[in-house]
Design a protein around this motif. Sequence first.
Motif, PDB file in Angstrom:
ATOM      1  N   SER B  39     -27.082  42.126  44.449  1.00 41.36           N
ATOM      2  CA  SER B  39     -28.306  41.857  43.712  1.00 41.36           C
ATOM      3  C   SER B  39     -29.073  40.683  44.322  1.00 41.36           C
ATOM      4  O   SER B  39     -30.270  40.756  44.526  1.00 41.36           O
ATOM      5  N   ILE B  40     -28.332  39.605  44.641  1.00 41.53           N
ATOM      6  CA  ILE B  40     -28.992  38.431  45.223  1.00 41.53           C
ATOM      7  C   ILE B  40     -29.604  38.799  46.570  1.00 41.53           C
ATOM      8  O   ILE B  40     -30.760  38.489  46.860  1.00 41.53           O
ATOM      9  N   GLN B  41     -28.810  39.510  47.360  1.00 40.17           N
ATOM     10  CA  GLN B  41     -29.292  39.876  48.686  1.00 40.17           C
ATOM     11  C   GLN B  41     -30.556  40.742  48.584  1.00 40.17           C
ATOM     12  O   GLN B  41     -31.539  40.514  49.268  1.00 40.17           O
ATOM     13  N   ARG B  42     -30.460  41.745  47.633  1.00 40.34           N
ATOM     14  CA  ARG B  42     -31.574  42.669  47.490  1.00 40.34           C
ATOM     15  C   ARG B  42     -32.811  41.958  46.956  1.00 40.34           C
ATOM     16  O   ARG B  42     -33.910  42.072  47.483  1.00 40.34           O
ATOM     17  N   GLN B  43     -32.620  41.173  45.899  1.00 40.80           N
ATOM     18  CA  GLN B  43     -33.776  40.550  45.264  1.00 40.80           C
ATOM     19  C   GLN B  43     -34.473  39.544  46.158  1.00 40.80           C
ATOM     20  O   GLN B  43     -35.652  39.268  46.009  1.00 40.80           O
ATOM     21  N   SER B  44     -33.664  38.920  47.079  1.00 41.90           N
ATOM     22  CA  SER B  44     -34.310  37.954  47.990  1.00 41.90           C
ATOM     23  C   SER B  44     -34.894  38.679  49.190  1.00 41.90           C
ATOM     24  O   SER B  44     -35.177  38.042  50.210  1.00 41.90           O
ATOM     25  N   GLU B  45     -34.996  39.981  49.062  1.00 37.09           N
ATOM     26  CA  GLU B  45     -35.508  40.823  50.146  1.00 37.09           C
ATOM     27  C   GLU B  45     -34.707  40.591  51.410  1.00 37.09           C
ATOM     28  O   GLU B  45     -35.250  40.422  52.487  1.00 37.09           O
TER      29      GLU B  45
END
Lengths: 882, 123
Positions: B39-45
């Motif tokens: 989630s963190i990786q995805r949300q931080s693009e």
Amino acid sequence: MFRRKRSEDDFAEEIRTHLELEADDLRQEGLNEEEARWKARRAFGNVRAAQERFYTSGRWIGLDRLLRDLRFGLRGLRQSPGFAAAAILTLALGVGANTAVFSVMDAVLLRSLPVSDPQRVVLLRTSRSPNNTGTIDSNATFSWPVYDALRHRGDALSQVIATGDLSSDKVGVRIDAEPETAEGDMVSGNFFSGLGVPLARGRGFTAQDEQDHTQTAVLSYNYWTRRFSRSPDVLGTTMFIKGVPFTIVGVAGPGFEGTEAGRSMDFWIPLQNRVEFNVLGNPPENGKLYQQDPTWWCLQLIARIAPGRTRAQALASVQPLFQRAAYVGLGAPMPHERIPVLSFADARDFPGFEEQYGKPLHALMALVALVLVIALTNVAMLLVARNAARQTEFSLRLALGAGRVKLLRQLLTESLLLVAAGGALAWCFALGATRTLARWALIESSLAPDRTVLLFALAVLALAALLFGLAPLRAATAGGAELSLRTSAAAARTDAGKTRFGKAIVSLQMALCVVLLVGAALLTRSLRNLENIPLGMNTDGLVVFGLNPQSLHSEPALVRFYQELQRRLRLLPGVESAAVMQERIGSWWSNNSNVMVDGHDPVLPAGAENLVRENDIGPDFFHTLQVPVLLGREFTDADNAGSQKVAIVSELFAKTFLPNQNPLGHQVNGLTIVGVVQNHKYRSMDEAPIPMAWWDYAQAPGEGGMNVEMRVRDDALAILPTVRKVVAQMDPNAPLIRPTLQRTQFEQTISQQILFARLAEFFGLLAVVLVATGLYGTLAYRVNLRTAEIGVRMAVGARRGQVVWMILRDSLWLTAVGVAVGVPLAMLAGRGLTSSLYGVQPLDALSYLLGVAGVAAVALAASAVPAARAASIDPLRALRTE
Amino acid sequence: MSTQDSNPDRIALLQGTLDLLILRTLLLGPCHGQGVARSIQRQSEEVFFVDHGSLYIALQRLEDKKWIRAKWGVSENNRRARFYYLTPKGREQLSDKTTEWQRLTRAVGLILDSGGKPQGEEV
């Protein structure tokens, strides 16, 4: 929090799940099975590192390491249980004995009374009492007028507290139906408030209680616990003391047992003015009780120095007052009379015990210190030997990368474990030993190892831990890592086998052992001498008990009471005879006086003194004791108040006061001598022979309390319950006071010597055991190291006998050095013991012989096993280790 | 063979920001560790790279502080997983930290923005 709830397994499980979930996602993104797994793992990084971080983040590393070291240490000790047991026991005995003796010393010599601000509390002492006065203790008791004068000088002494003994012994009390005995004091109203002793329950006394002589009582915490199981209902109940009802109004705080040296009080009552409660239970003199009689110096006084005054100032300002008050009611001092001088003494818990027990206790402390030194060096040596034997292990671990600090920490942990286990055991041992010591020293107050003592023990232990932790360090790390690379274990070890230090220690131990053994032998021989002193009577089956019937107040009634008692006791099955006496023999007490012979002062042979120890006795006394009557007769029932006044004297009395004539018919103090008996002991076992005289109690003014002697067949003490019943029928308020065997009673007068000798024997034995284990350990270790050498010697033709001799020579040499050092030390110690010896010279040859022989025997015994082992070494096997 | 995906656009997380991001992620609902990381990786693009090992240590730290709590449960694809929940205390921390972070970034932004024009020459 040292450890979180979550386990490492749980964390590992979570990581596994993570890798699977990640792989699932990657598979969905189109990677194949194997690639997905591999990538997930790579993305995670180092799994082990994460687990290690999890492990270390949740705890206090130091503690964790300590626990690991402890576990390791425990495992190590479990591998050599013999070593562990020897070390722990050695420590426990050494430190425990030290703690016990220190506890008693602390209590007897150092501890203050458990009162508030004890530095300002003093015991009053006087240089003497005025002429024509009677005292209980000529330096420590005062008259009522002195108390009355001093207590009104609040500017110098803010409190003056008076106490009076109810009896020289326990008194009869009754709480339920059965009479009992208890120890009590009569005290002034400010006793508790003035001393600052807190009350656990109820109230203390007030000035009003003293003035009105209220029949109230305060119990000691101890008595409350022992007799009443700390029942809160005790307040308000009635307790009959000497048959008089008293209401219990309070319980003193824990730890306070009164102000009398070495005695433990059960209760206190306000100062009374009844006949029953005259001080010491004495009959009133000329109809006067202690408060009206200025000639009777019977009160003990304790004072609290007023705030802002020093002791010297306070003393200076009350001195003239005291010297005036001392002569109130006595008339002016005689022309050359030395005027009494007041002084203050520290309010110690055991005042006066310093003189009696100080020296023996110091000597004891020295004995114990020797044992402690032996014990500590022993453990250090055991550790050195053990760790040197583990040299290869240490070297290997160093080679594998263990830090020196880590090894040091492990060594320290191991010694900490030993010391902790030894310390715990030592404490248990000290508890028991303190109680035993106190009982042997006849101290009734409860003695327990206290906080000072605990600190002392801990200090000794901390020192021990440091010593033991560091001692083996050098041996352990001196080898270094390269040691493990050498091929020959034997060669590697000989480097570290620098045993000169070990030899010096063993010799020192031997020397100390000689001192202890010689001391023990001297004291034991003294004790044998003391125990074999002929008493002049037959004590087999002789029972003694005290009685203080409360119901009788006239002399004829008393005499009738005891006659009846004697008649009833004689009728009991198993009782051969019974008789009464006033002073109990063998109790240190005696009545003393100077006598008139045939109406005038006796002409005395040179060196003799006009001092006679006397006792009031009843009929059949000497028959009961089996003391031979040499001339004339003893008292009978026919001697009574109406008949001729009669006396009996001892052989020595006759020889001293009526030499070369038949003493029968002569007068002593106006009484006619009707009998002469053989000399025997009166006050104590080791007293010098003294002239003695006996009066018939039926003809002398009696005071009620008497002691009864009974000759019993078979088991003497088993008769007591029956006797109790007989007495209860005659007086329900009169318990048997301190019933015991007469032999036991006499032995109490040498209890100090018995105590001393037994302790010395114990410590001597302990030293022998310690030295034996130490020597054995050292020799066994050395033989072990020399296995290869011995193998070579035997291979080139040494005979077994030669090998044995080689080992024995070693220990004999050590013994010789130990004896050479020990004997002069023992001579010094013997001189210190002189005052405790009886019939033995400090340089008694036999004792020294025994001591030296003992040490030699120990050395041989301890060497026998290692020597035998050396002799049985198979040369081939020994060489093969190369 | 290269040892790591070396994406030059990814930056390591600043000290302390991981906690904030975890809390923020959990605000949306309970989640297991792997989900948080994704989630963190995805949300931080994909700008932030979350070291998975550190993530679990951080999760444990937050759990010890009682900002989050955890329970074993079942994931959407039927695997047993340890789910993390935000506690009220954690929620409070999140809002505090968010404010703090916003103030910090604003301040840093101010300095960086003004930093372009040398101040001495304005006079």
